[in-house]
Design a protein around this motif. Sequence first.
Motif, PDB file in Angstrom:
ATOM      1  N   SER A  49      22.925  33.955  35.590  1.00 43.79           N
ATOM      2  CA  SER A  49      24.288  33.999  36.112  1.00 43.79           C
ATOM      3  C   SER A  49      25.153  32.888  35.491  1.00 43.79           C
ATOM      4  O   SER A  49      24.676  31.769  35.297  1.00 43.79           O
ATOM      5  N   VAL A  50      26.370  33.241  35.158  1.00 42.36           N
ATOM      6  CA  VAL A  50      27.313  32.226  34.663  1.00 42.36           C
ATOM      7  C   VAL A  50      28.554  32.242  35.549  1.00 42.36           C
ATOM      8  O   VAL A  50      28.811  33.223  36.249  1.00 42.36           O
ATOM      9  N   ARG A  51      29.282  31.154  35.479  1.00 41.92           N
ATOM     10  CA  ARG A  51      30.522  31.079  36.262  1.00 41.92           C
ATOM     11  C   ARG A  51      31.709  31.352  35.346  1.00 41.92           C
ATOM     12  O   ARG A  51      31.799  30.814  34.243  1.00 41.92           O
ATOM     13  N   VAL A  52      32.618  32.179  35.824  1.00 45.17           N
ATOM     14  CA  VAL A  52      33.786  32.544  35.014  1.00 45.17           C
ATOM     15  C   VAL A  52      35.052  32.159  35.770  1.00 45.17           C
ATOM     16  O   VAL A  52      35.300  32.633  36.878  1.00 45.17           O
ATOM     17  N   ARG A  53      35.837  31.300  35.142  1.00 46.96           N
ATOM     18  CA  ARG A  53      37.125  30.920  35.751  1.00 46.96           C
ATOM     19  C   ARG A  53      38.207  31.873  35.270  1.00 46.96           C
ATOM     20  O   ARG A  53      38.334  32.163  34.077  1.00 46.96           O
ATOM     21  N   MET A  54      38.984  32.367  36.215  1.00 43.97           N
ATOM     22  CA  MET A  54      39.982  33.403  35.934  1.00 43.97           C
ATOM     23  C   MET A  54      41.397  32.821  35.928  1.00 43.97           C
ATOM     24  O   MET A  54      41.742  32.042  36.818  1.00 43.97           O
ATOM     25  N   PRO A  55      42.234  33.239  34.981  1.00 41.90           N
ATOM     26  CA  PRO A  55      43.630  32.801  35.023  1.00 41.90           C
ATOM     27  C   PRO A  55      44.394  33.590  36.085  1.00 41.90           C
ATOM     28  O   PRO A  55      43.971  34.690  36.467  1.00 41.90           O
ATOM     29  N   THR A  56      45.494  33.027  36.530  1.00 45.29           N
ATOM     30  CA  THR A  56      46.286  33.680  37.587  1.00 45.29           C
ATOM     31  C   THR A  56      46.531  35.166  37.326  1.00 45.29           C
ATOM     32  O   THR A  56      46.343  35.979  38.226  1.00 45.29           O
ATOM     33  N   PRO A  57      46.945  35.566  36.104  1.00 39.95           N
ATOM     34  CA  PRO A  57      47.305  36.987  35.917  1.00 39.95           C
ATOM     35  C   PRO A  57      46.127  37.952  36.082  1.00 39.95           C
ATOM     36  O   PRO A  57      46.348  39.139  36.238  1.00 39.95           O
ATOM     37  N   LEU A  58      44.908  37.449  36.056  1.00 45.23           N
ATOM     38  CA  LEU A  58      43.759  38.367  36.205  1.00 45.23           C
ATOM     39  C   LEU A  58      43.192  38.365  37.622  1.00 45.23           C
ATOM     40  O   LEU A  58      42.275  39.115  37.939  1.00 45.23           O
ATOM     41  N   ARG A  59      43.765  37.522  38.479  1.00 50.37           N
ATOM     42  CA  ARG A  59      43.175  37.407  39.817  1.00 50.37           C
ATOM     43  C   ARG A  59      43.467  38.611  40.693  1.00 50.37           C
ATOM     44  O   ARG A  59      42.855  38.779  41.738  1.00 50.37           O
ATOM     45  N   LYS A  60      44.412  39.454  40.245  1.00 48.26           N
ATOM     46  CA  LYS A  60      44.644  40.674  41.024  1.00 48.26           C
ATOM     47  C   LYS A  60      43.418  41.591  40.945  1.00 48.26           C
ATOM     48  O   LYS A  60      43.210  42.423  41.803  1.00 48.26           O
ATOM     49  N   PHE A  61      42.606  41.401  39.912  1.00 46.13           N
ATOM     50  CA  PHE A  61      41.387  42.204  39.783  1.00 46.13           C
ATOM     51  C   PHE A  61      40.235  41.618  40.606  1.00 46.13           C
ATOM     52  O   PHE A  61      39.293  42.309  40.936  1.00 46.13           O
ATOM     53  N   THR A  62      40.308  40.322  40.880  1.00 40.83           N
ATOM     54  CA  THR A  62      39.178  39.642  41.531  1.00 40.83           C
ATOM     55  C   THR A  62      39.467  39.324  42.995  1.00 40.83           C
ATOM     56  O   THR A  62      38.902  38.382  43.545  1.00 40.83           O
ATOM     57  N   ASN A  63      40.361  40.083  43.578  1.00 38.41           N
ATOM     58  CA  ASN A  63      40.775  39.845  44.969  1.00 38.41           C
ATOM     59  C   ASN A  63      41.253  38.415  45.175  1.00 38.41           C
ATOM     60  O   ASN A  63      41.013  37.806  46.209  1.00 38.41           O
ATOM     61  N   GLY A  64      41.879  37.879  44.153  1.00 38.89           N
ATOM     62  CA  GLY A  64      42.459  36.550  44.272  1.00 38.89           C
ATOM     63  C   GLY A  64      41.518  35.411  43.925  1.00 38.89           C
ATOM     64  O   GLY A  64      41.937  34.250  43.887  1.00 38.89           O
ATOM     65  N   ALA A  65      40.249  35.717  43.665  1.00 39.51           N
ATOM     66  CA  ALA A  65      39.285  34.635  43.374  1.00 39.51           C
ATOM     67  C   ALA A  65      39.606  33.990  42.032  1.00 39.51           C
ATOM     68  O   ALA A  65      39.852  34.670  41.045  1.00 39.51           O
ATOM     69  N   ASP A  66      39.589  32.639  42.009  1.00 38.72           N
ATOM     70  CA  ASP A  66      39.865  31.959  40.736  1.00 38.72           C
ATOM     71  C   ASP A  66      38.569  31.712  39.956  1.00 38.72           C
ATOM     72  O   ASP A  66      38.598  31.263  38.818  1.00 38.72           O
TER      73      ASP A  66
ATOM     74  N   ARG B 193      32.409  46.118  35.189  1.00 36.17           N
ATOM     75  CA  ARG B 193      31.683  46.842  36.253  1.00 36.17           C
ATOM     76  C   ARG B 193      32.089  46.325  37.634  1.00 36.17           C
ATOM     77  O   ARG B 193      32.309  47.089  38.565  1.00 36.17           O
ATOM     78  N   LYS B 194      32.226  45.019  37.716  1.00 34.47           N
ATOM     79  CA  LYS B 194      32.570  44.415  39.013  1.00 34.47           C
ATOM     80  C   LYS B 194      34.053  44.569  39.339  1.00 34.47           C
ATOM     81  O   LYS B 194      34.437  44.746  40.484  1.00 34.47           O
ATOM     82  N   PHE B 195      34.874  44.467  38.295  1.00 37.22           N
ATOM     83  CA  PHE B 195      36.333  44.476  38.500  1.00 37.22           C
ATOM     84  C   PHE B 195      36.977  45.478  37.540  1.00 37.22           C
ATOM     85  O   PHE B 195      37.532  45.085  36.503  1.00 37.22           O
ATOM     86  N   PRO B 196      36.907  46.764  37.877  1.00 38.64           N
ATOM     87  CA  PRO B 196      37.376  47.796  36.947  1.00 38.64           C
ATOM     88  C   PRO B 196      38.821  47.559  36.500  1.00 38.64           C
ATOM     89  O   PRO B 196      39.680  47.232  37.328  1.00 38.64           O
ATOM     90  N   GLY B 197      39.034  47.685  35.182  1.00 39.79           N
ATOM     91  CA  GLY B 197      40.388  47.517  34.635  1.00 39.79           C
ATOM     92  C   GLY B 197      40.562  46.186  33.930  1.00 39.79           C
ATOM     93  O   GLY B 197      41.485  45.991  33.145  1.00 39.79           O
TER      94      GLY B 197
END
Lengths: 333, 92
Positions: free
Chosen positions: B2-19, B37-41
């Motif tokens: 498992s790795v940790r992935v930090r998301m930029p603001t514009p992609l957080r709509k795919f991750t339910n807001g998770a950064d 697979r986890k966050f389609p689109g």
Amino acid sequence: MSNPTTARWVVAEGSREPKNVESVLDLIGETPLLEIRRIAQGISPAVRIFAKLEGLNPGGSVKDRAALKMVQEGIKSGKLREGKTIIDSTSGNTGIALAMIGRILGYPVELVMPTNVSAERKRIIHAYGAKVTFSDPLEGSDGAIRLCRKILEEDPDKYFKPDQYSNPMNAQAHYETTGPEIYRQTDGEITHFIAGIGTSGTIMGAGRYLKERNPKIRVIAVEPDDALHGLEGLKHMATSIVPGIYHEEELDAKIPVSTEDAYAMVYRLSQDEGVLVGQSSGAAMHATLQIARKLRSGTLVTVFPDFGDKYLTTNLWTGWRDRMSVGNLKFSI
Amino acid sequence: MSVRVRMPTPLRKFTNGADEVNAQGQNVRALVEDLERKFPGIKERICDETGKIRRFVNVYVNGDDIRFLQNLETSLKEGDNISIVPAIAGGS
């Protein structure tokens, strides 16, 4: 025998004496309109397209106008006085403008910007001697806005914050200068004004002036087509902190432009028109051509906010020749 | 793994807001597929139609830009920190 267009530039036709000025600040504004001819091929001959070259401002961008006006107003109102430090969040050009103006007028400048702004901008600001605090690149310009607010709250008396997103003087600068210049430079013939939205100061202020002169002038904004984009300086309004000075109801239309189309237009402008601009200019030109193709006649004016020299180290230019040479530049217009 | 992935603001709509999210993959290419697979689109925002990382998106593995590593083939190991960062700041 050379063609007349070439001859015009080969044979000197007199010279224009540059004006003498007392301060770099006197050089802000009065930028020229460049007629775009070569990449406008295929549009009606009665349609003319002009770009206002804001890169010719002394700080290198359109932001000089708003920054100067906001600082002047701060001094006039007493909010900016001796001992105060100018602070603001910026993704670059406003920072450069404030750093330059602060030097001339004697105010220290502190800027908050995400670490992922282009290296050139950081170096220019460093060269002006302004202090920079970096915000999380993952939070974008909104992260810089929030961090700037926090710094300000910790020591409110120390700072003067022009607050380009909410300060009506940002748009007012364009109402007083950019708008009238464009109207005058086109002899009042402008029919469409097209500009990108970052803070929205340019389109709000100049647009308002132009509509007052002639309500038939169409005012059209250009924005990135998605929240995740590569158009430095532009904001995707639907997913951003909306600037206080932004009034969408004053716009006639809004055109989304993809990063790829804007980048491709930057290459075309450098190759065909000999003008090297930043990506927001590419976006503005792309939208302008889209509009131009639908018109039988008209005078379209767009704004090129800055030149391309501040982006030479960015991904914009990585491998661009390969993309050009294999002919896979795509244009959706 | 498992790795940790930090998301930029514009992609957080795919991750339910998770950064920040956890994801799996032997290399960046597999990681992007797992994110999809986890966050389609999300993949088409990060990659262009040919599958390459979009030019205005930078992917960092433990602080290093994958363009200077092995790009999509950059291998990952347990606990790596990945950041997806727009190449520009936007909105001056």
